[in-house]
Design a protein around this motif. Structure first.
Motif, short mmCIF file in Angstrom:
data_model
loop_
_atom_site.label_atom_id
_atom_site.label_comp_id
_atom_site.label_asym_id
_atom_site.label_seq_id
_atom_site.Cartn_x
_atom_site.Cartn_y
_atom_site.Cartn_z
N PRO A 91 3.47 1.21 39.77
CA PRO A 91 4.79 0.34 39.74
C PRO A 91 4.67 -0.95 40.25
CG PRO A 91 5.37 2.54 40.52
CD PRO A 91 3.82 2.46 40.57
N ASN A 125 14.08 5.25 45.04
CA ASN A 125 14.68 4.43 44.24
C ASN A 125 15.15 3.08 44.45
OD1 ASN A 125 15.42 5.90 41.01
ND2 ASN A 125 15.43 7.59 42.84
N LYS A 145 9.28 1.92 30.92
CA LYS A 145 10.55 1.83 32.10
C LYS A 145 10.54 3.33 32.90
CE LYS A 145 15.00 0.07 33.67
NZ LYS A 145 16.28 -0.37 33.17
N ARG A 179 10.21 -1.18 38.17
CA ARG A 179 10.27 0.05 37.40
C ARG A 179 9.46 -0.05 36.08
NH1 ARG A 179 14.23 3.97 38.50
NH2 ARG A 179 15.67 3.48 40.07
N LEU A 216 12.29 0.97 43.84
CA LEU A 216 12.10 0.88 42.61
C LEU A 216 13.35 -0.19 41.96
CD1 LEU A 216 11.24 4.27 41.29
CD2 LEU A 216 9.57 2.34 41.57
N ASP A 217 14.24 -0.43 42.75
CA ASP A 217 15.33 -1.30 42.24
C ASP A 217 15.21 -2.46 42.99
OD1 ASP A 217 16.34 0.60 40.72
OD2 ASP A 217 17.91 1.47 42.26
#
Length: 369
Positions: free
Chosen positions: A312, A268, A255, A278, A271-272
């Motif tokens: 990712p 971020n 992760k 992640r 990635l969220d």
């Protein structure tokens, strides 16, 4: 009169990439093309082969308006319509120009999420495993500028790279495929990077012009929870209309637990997007030595000779580690000496140093470096 380079490229796409047969349905889509010559050549070539071509030209400026005004209902409707059409196709060719590569930069992230979930992913979940597909960019002034080249010089480079001898490339990749199939532990070292993971029992897929043009990579996926360490990517990446640079990830048990860049909040937020964003769904080795430097275009940058990309998001069905996400973001690190150097290790054996493969059976992949 059609440029003979366009005719040659159309032949590569129809015969090598799609292996188009009589009676097959092929969707040919162009995006932001100021010159439709390749689309015309593809339509005529498909018809000459007895296939049934469907062609459409799209505008990213129009798409921007669609995305900015998106609701869940509108994206579901668009996704359902696009999927119904794709389900009638045996082949797909996507030709993408970019008059303004930042056209989608001001689309709110939540609207892009709706597009990714209800339209793009829905269509791609059918197109990728169930059609013979290939995507490519189209050269224009903006593309040449991103490559820091004149338009004429870039066109020469583009057609040279895109009509490479893909059969020879496929042969040169075979020893690397065999080594990756036999590998458990991978270690990657470069300035700011020291990363380890397993690729044990994950399929290894060579790419030589079947799905991307240009091509030149061998990909697999890391075992989902096996990545540990730090990676500092040394190329910039354009994603969802924004340019990210200085991307740095810290991994713990697969992760991404820390992520920074020139725009850390936006990074971020991507990635969220969902739980799988992640975790990584692909690791690939770039082996196209005609592509030397990044140009903010993933289809070219991920093939750079002496590079790798660690991605990712969503895993491919052909090399599946079980990760699921609405994103799939190929991020590139070049390990050649002119980019700071680096090392690639397979089960404790140094396989590549400063972008050059060391074992005798892999020397064919160094040609042109």
């Amino acid at each position: 009169m059609t440029d003979p380079r366009i005719q040659r490229l159309a032949e590569v796409l129809l015969d090598h990439s799609c292996e188009l047969k009589a009676g097959e349905h092929v969707l040919i889509e162009g995006f932001d093309l100021d010159d439709p010559s390749l689309i015309c050549a593809l339509v005529e070539g498909a018809a000459e082969r007895g296939a049934l071509p469907v062609a459409e030209l799209k505008s990213m400026r129009v798409q921007r308006s669609v995305f900015r005004s998106a609701t869940e209902a509108s994206m579901k409707l668009c996704g359902d319509i696009e999927l119904a059409r794709m389900q009638q196709m045996q082949a797909y060719i996507g030709v993408r120009g970019a008059a303004n590569s930042s056209e989608l930069a001001d689309v709110p992230h939540d609207r892009m999420d709706l597009y990714q979930e209800h339209w793009l992913r829905k269509v791609n979940d059918h197109r990728v495993p169930k059609t013979k597909w290939v995507v490519l960019r189209w050269p224009n002034d903006a593309f040449a500028q991103a490559a820091s080249m004149s338009t004429e010089a870039f066109e020469d480079f583009y057609f040279d790279v895109c009509t490479a001898d893909y059969a020879a490339m496929r042969e040169a990749q075979k020893p690397l495929v065999a080594r990756m199939e036999a590998t458990d532990r991978v270690r990657l070292v470069a300035p700011g990077t020291d990363l380890e993971f397993s690729i044990k029992d994950i399929p290894v897929i060579p790419c030589s012009g079947e799905r991307n043009i240009p091509d030149g990579e061998v990909f697999t996926a890391p075992v989902r929870d096996s990545i540990n360490g730090v990676i500092q990517y040394n190329t910039s990446s354009r994603y969802q209309g924004a340019v990210f640079s200085d991307i740095r990830f810290t991994f713990k048990d697969g992760k991404i637990v820390e992520a920074t860049s020139n725009d850390t909040p936006r990074l971020n937020a991507i990635l969220d997007s969902d739980e799988g964003a992640r975790y990584c769904g692909e690791w690939a080795v770039g082996v196209n030595n005609r592509v030397r430097h990044p140009m903010l275009d993933t289809l070219f940058d991920e093939k750079i000779g002496g590079s790798f990309h660690l991605t990712p998001g969503q895993a491919y069905e052909e090399a599946d580690n079980g990760n699921r996400s609405r994103i799939h973001w190929d991020l590139v690190l070049i390990q050649r000496e002119d980019y700071g150097g680096g090392e690639m290790w397979f089960d404790g054996e140094l396989i590549r140093k400063d972008g050059r493969f060391l074992p005798d059976d892999l020397q064919g992949l160094n040609e042109g470096l």
